[in-house]
Scaffold this motif. Sequence first.
Motif, PDB file in Angstrom:
ATOM      1  N   GLN A 185       5.203   4.694   2.636  1.00 12.96           N
ATOM      2  CA  GLN A 185       5.568   5.875   3.405  1.00 12.96           C
ATOM      3  C   GLN A 185       6.119   5.501   4.777  1.00 12.96           C
ATOM      4  N   GLU A 186       5.414   4.645   5.499  1.00 15.82           N
ATOM      5  CA  GLU A 186       5.805   4.303   6.872  1.00 15.82           C
ATOM      6  C   GLU A 186       7.089   3.487   6.950  1.00 15.82           C
ATOM      7  N   THR A 203       0.836  -1.201   0.000  1.00 15.23           N
ATOM      8  CA  THR A 203       0.000   0.000   0.000  1.00 15.23           C
ATOM      9  C   THR A 203       0.875   1.257   0.000  1.00 15.23           C
ATOM     10  N   ASN A 204       0.269   2.363  -0.399  1.00 13.74           N
ATOM     11  CA  ASN A 204       0.992   3.634  -0.354  1.00 13.74           C
ATOM     12  C   ASN A 204       1.406   3.968   1.074  1.00 13.74           C
ATOM     13  N   ARG A 205       0.509   3.707   2.011  1.00 17.08           N
ATOM     14  CA  ARG A 205       0.815   4.001   3.410  1.00 17.08           C
ATOM     15  C   ARG A 205       2.041   3.213   3.887  1.00 17.08           C
ATOM     16  N   SER A 206       2.111   1.941   3.523  1.00 15.07           N
ATOM     17  CA  SER A 206       3.268   1.145   3.946  1.00 15.07           C
ATOM     18  C   SER A 206       4.547   1.630   3.282  1.00 15.07           C
ATOM     19  N   GLY A 259       4.817  11.384   0.524  1.00  9.37           N
ATOM     20  CA  GLY A 259       3.417  11.465   0.116  1.00  9.37           C
ATOM     21  C   GLY A 259       3.258  12.319  -1.128  1.00  9.37           C
TER      22      GLY A 259
END
Length: 160
Positions: free
Chosen positions: A56-57, A51-54, A63
């Motif tokens: 980033q994290e 995912t995009n969130r993963s 972002g």
Amino acid sequence: MTKPDLLLIRFRDAKLKIVTAESCTAGLLAARITEAPGSSKIYDRGFVTYTNRSKQELLGVSGETLEQNGAVSEPVAREMAEGALERSEAQVALAITGIAGPGGSETKPEGRVCFGLAMSGSPTRSETREFGPLGRENVRRAAVDHAMSLLDAAAGEPPP
């Protein structure tokens, strides 16, 4: 000798370790590299960031980069590779992000895969391959095969 066995020898002789950051291949590259007995000598770790969130994290992908370019892009592949390298004890990072299918869009078709290669002390490189609508399994397999070739070439480069 298999490709993973040859990669093991080349990276071991060059005293280099690998880290992977995978999206559409979801760990298949890590599995391929570690098929060779003794691969712990050359493989540090892998990140599966679907995912995009993963992204980033876990990898520090911006972002803004994701918003401007989308997850399937060379800028994201570069940031994935650089983030993996920074978060590991490896000297070579290979990142993969793409559209395995089914589906895609007019601007990002099925079979488009972006690769990022980061090496300690060298500029990060990226490239895009259009494998075409081969079907999910075949696109993922082609992406891993290409990534193995990129790693093989990286092992042949002199360390900085």
